[in-house]
Structures are given as structure tokens and as C-alpha cells.
Motif scaffolding. Structure first.
Motif: not given
Ligand SMILES: Nc1ncnc2c1ncn2[C@@H]1O[C@H](COP(=O)(O)OP(=O)(O)OP(=O)(O)O)[C@@H](O)[C@H]1O
Ligand SMILES: [Mg+2]
Length: 342
Positions: A136-149
């Protein structure tokens, strides 16, 4: 003395010493026969299929050989092992760094796995099941999730507290092994092996005496061996005889079945102070000035195994065997026991 002989975790100096005694191969790992037989099949199957071994959960009282076995499993698989512990993985990122450092089929060993934080435990589930990690990456108030293998790895978890593992975590282990206390024959062999490595001369009967008084636990057997060696060097001719052993164990306050002062006080508290009635863990701990966790993890497993105490819904009780061991009369005769000057 009790804390040295029964402490939960070995101190730094002892940890180094333990390393020198730690068996590296499964055939040097004495006892736990059924566990070893099954593990050898699972390891062979994983090797043949060129796959990672299923995740393994190891249960067992302190000093029974969980860390040793985790290292042996990696060794027998021919892979590397990375070691950490529940409390050391503070954030999901710490876990990701560990997982990313593994090569396919490597082992990640998490000691004290019952002490993982909830958020880390939950992020571990997809890593164990699908070998993926949701970052989970939080940037400027929003969160984005990336899937790592992740590489296909084997998680080995160890715990002294079976009850403290959540069922979603337990269910994700394909292999669950519960280590038992060792028999006198197995411990005799362990003491002789350790003595051989340390260059100590010990008589068979002396090794047997230690085996019968080390609470069924290899770590305590090794601790006693080191202490008894001191007595043999100072008071004898350096060879550990049965007489030196008995004398040393008496001086160390270890009785004929391996109970130390705290065990005896615990049993006396149950039998005499509370007159055989059930006693809650916290009350018992307060009476003994011990940590409840220490009583539960270090003292009780052996007392339960020996049939000296029982656990009821209302607390701990002394079992008939405890009364016999102390030469006390049955439950009804406590006042008399006290009058007799016990
Ligand atoms: N089956 C065995 N055969 C020979 N030696 C053993 C065996 N099991 C344990 N030992 C010895 O006992 C010592 C303690 O074992 P280990 O550190 O693996 O216990 P543990 O279960 O991991 O304890 P803890 O719960 O405190 O982490 C080791 O140094 C090892 O030499
Ligand atoms: Mg360990």
C-alpha cells in the motif's frame, strides 16, 4: 539459580554455546521419531517435485528443539534460511523486505510467531497462500495498492503457545508439528552427544541421572551438564560420575524428578495455601512473584506432562501425584499436614 536453569530464552553467551551443540542434520536430531519420519517424506517429495516445502508450524515448550529443527529442515532441503521473530517484524514493509530477499524454495523462519502484530499477520496471509504481497502506497492523501509477486518460499513458524495462534494463521500451514518432551533414553543420548562435543568425560549412569532430572528438555539437559562439569572439575577428577551428578543437582536445588524451587513453591501453594482448591493463573503468579507468562510457558507444561497439576475451568489444581511426591496426605488432611510441620 532457577532463572538461569529455566529462563525462557538463553542469554547471549549461552546462545553461542547452544550453536556449537545444535545438530545440523536430521540423523543427529535425537528423539521426535514420528515427526522426523514424516518430515523426511515431505522433504523428499518437495525435492523430487522441485517445489517449495509446504509451510510448517512448530509447537513446543522452550528448549525442545524448534529452532534446531527449522535449521535442519532448510539444511535437508538444501536451501537457505532467513531468521526473524514475531516482535521484530514491526511493519508490513519489514516483512516485504524479508520476503523479497528470499530465493525460490528458501525458508523464512519466524520465531515467536504468536507475537506478530495483527496488521503484519493479515498481510502475511496472501504471501503464504498465493505468494503475493499487497503493497500500500500513500501519496498526497490518497492510497494506492500494488501487488508484488514473491518467490515460492517455505514459512516455518515456531511458537511455545499453541493457544495464542489465531485459527486463520494456523489454517495456512500445511504441516503442523507438535514437539513433545523427550524420554530418558533420548535425553541420555543427547547428554552423551553434548559431552562428546564439549570433550567432557561422563559415565553412562551420570548421563541417565541428568536425563531424569532435566524436565524432558534438551536445553536444560545441556545447561545441567555445563554446571555439573564445574562441580566435577573442582570437587572431583574432571570425570562426571553419578555421585558428582547427584551431589551437584542437589546443590542446584533440582529434586529427584527435576523440579526446582519455583516448581515446589507452586505445588505447595496449590496444595497448602489454597488447600487443593482451583487457583487462577494471575493469583498463582502473584503468590510466587512470577510473571503469569513465565508460569504458563516455562513451568506448567512440564508439571502438566508429569501429571502433577491439572487445569480446570476455574484454575489450576494439584493432582494426586503431587501429594504423593511431597509425601502429603490426601486433600482432606491439609490441616493435619500443616500441624505435621510440612
Ligand atoms: N532433538 C535434539 N537432539 C539433540 N539436541 C537437541 C535436540 N533438540 C534440541 N537440542 C539442543 O537443545 C538446545 C535448544 O534447542 P532449540 O534452541 O532448538 O530450542 P527451541 O525449541 O527453539 O527453544 P525456544 O522455544 O526457547 O526458542 C539446542 O542447542 C540443541 O543443542
Ligand atoms: Mg528457538
Amino acid at each position: 539459580m532457577k532463572h538461569e536453569l529455566l529462563s525462557l530464552k538463553p542469554k547471549e553467551e549461552e546462545a553461542l554455546f547452544e550453536k556449537t551443540l545444535r545438530p545440523a542434520h536430521i540423523d543427529e536430531y535425537l528423539g521426535q521419531t514420528r515427526i522426523k519420519e514424516n518430515l523426511l517424506v515431505f522433504i523428499e517429495a518437495a525435492r523430487k517435485r522441485e517445489e517449495a516445502l509446504d509451510h510448517v508450524l512448530l509447537y513446543g515448550a522452550p528448549g525442545l528443539g524448534k529452532t534446531t529443527l527449522a535449521n535442519i529442515i532448510a539444511n535437508e532441503l538444501g536451501v537457505e534460511i532467513k531468521t526473524t521473530s514475531g516482535p521484530a517484524i514491526e511493519r508490513p514493509l519489514d516483512l516485504l523486505i524479508m520476503l523479497k530477499s528470499l530465493k525460490p524454495r528458501d525458508v523464512l523462519f519466524i520465531d515467536e510467531i504468536h507475537r506478530l502484530s495483527r496488521v503484519v499477520e493479515e498481510i502475511l496471509y496472501p504471501s503464504m497462500e498465493d505468494f503475493t504481497f499487497d503493497k500500500v502506497l500513500s501519496k498526497a492523501g490518497s492510497t494506492k495498492s500494488t501487488r508484488v509477486k514473491l518467490p515460492h518460499f517455505t514459512l516455518i513458524g515456531a511458537t511455545t503457545r499453541s493457544g495464542a495462534i489465531s485459527s486463520p494463521l494456523r489454517d495456512r500451514f500445511g504441516i503442523v508439528l507438535s514437539l513433545s518432551f523427550y524420554s530418558d533414553d533420548e535425553l541420555t543420548a543427547i547428554v552423551k552427544r553434548s559431552a562428546g562435543i564439549m570433550g567432557i568425560k561422563i559415565r553412562h549412569e551420570a548421563a541417565r541421572e541428568i536425563a531424569g532430572r532435566c524436565r524432558g528438555t534438551p536445553r536444560i539437559a545441556n545447561r545441567l551438564l555445563r554446571r555439573i562439569r564445574d562441580f566435577a572439575d573442582v570437587l572431583g577428577d574432571g570425570t562426571i560420575s553419578v555421585d558428582v551428578t547427584k551431589d551437584a543437582l542437589d546443590k542446584l536445588g533440582i529434586d529427584s524428578i527435576g523440579l526446582d524451587e519455583t516448581d515446589r513453591r507452586l505445588l505447595e501453594t496449590l496444595m497448602i495455601t489454597f488447600k487443593g482448591k482451583p487457583v487462577g493463573l494471575d493469583t498463582l503468579a502473584a503468590c510466587l512473584s512470577e510473571e503469569p507468562q513465565n508460569l504458563e510457558e516455562v513451568y506448567e507444561p512440564y508439571l502438566l506432562q508429569m501429571g502433577l497439576i491439572g487445569k480446570t475451568s476455574r484454575g489450576r489444581v494439584a493432582a494426586p501425584r503431587a501429594y504423593q511426591h511431597f509425601g502429603l496426605r490426601k486433600e482432606g488432611d491439609f490441616q493435619q499436614n500443616l500441624l505435621d510441620g510440612f
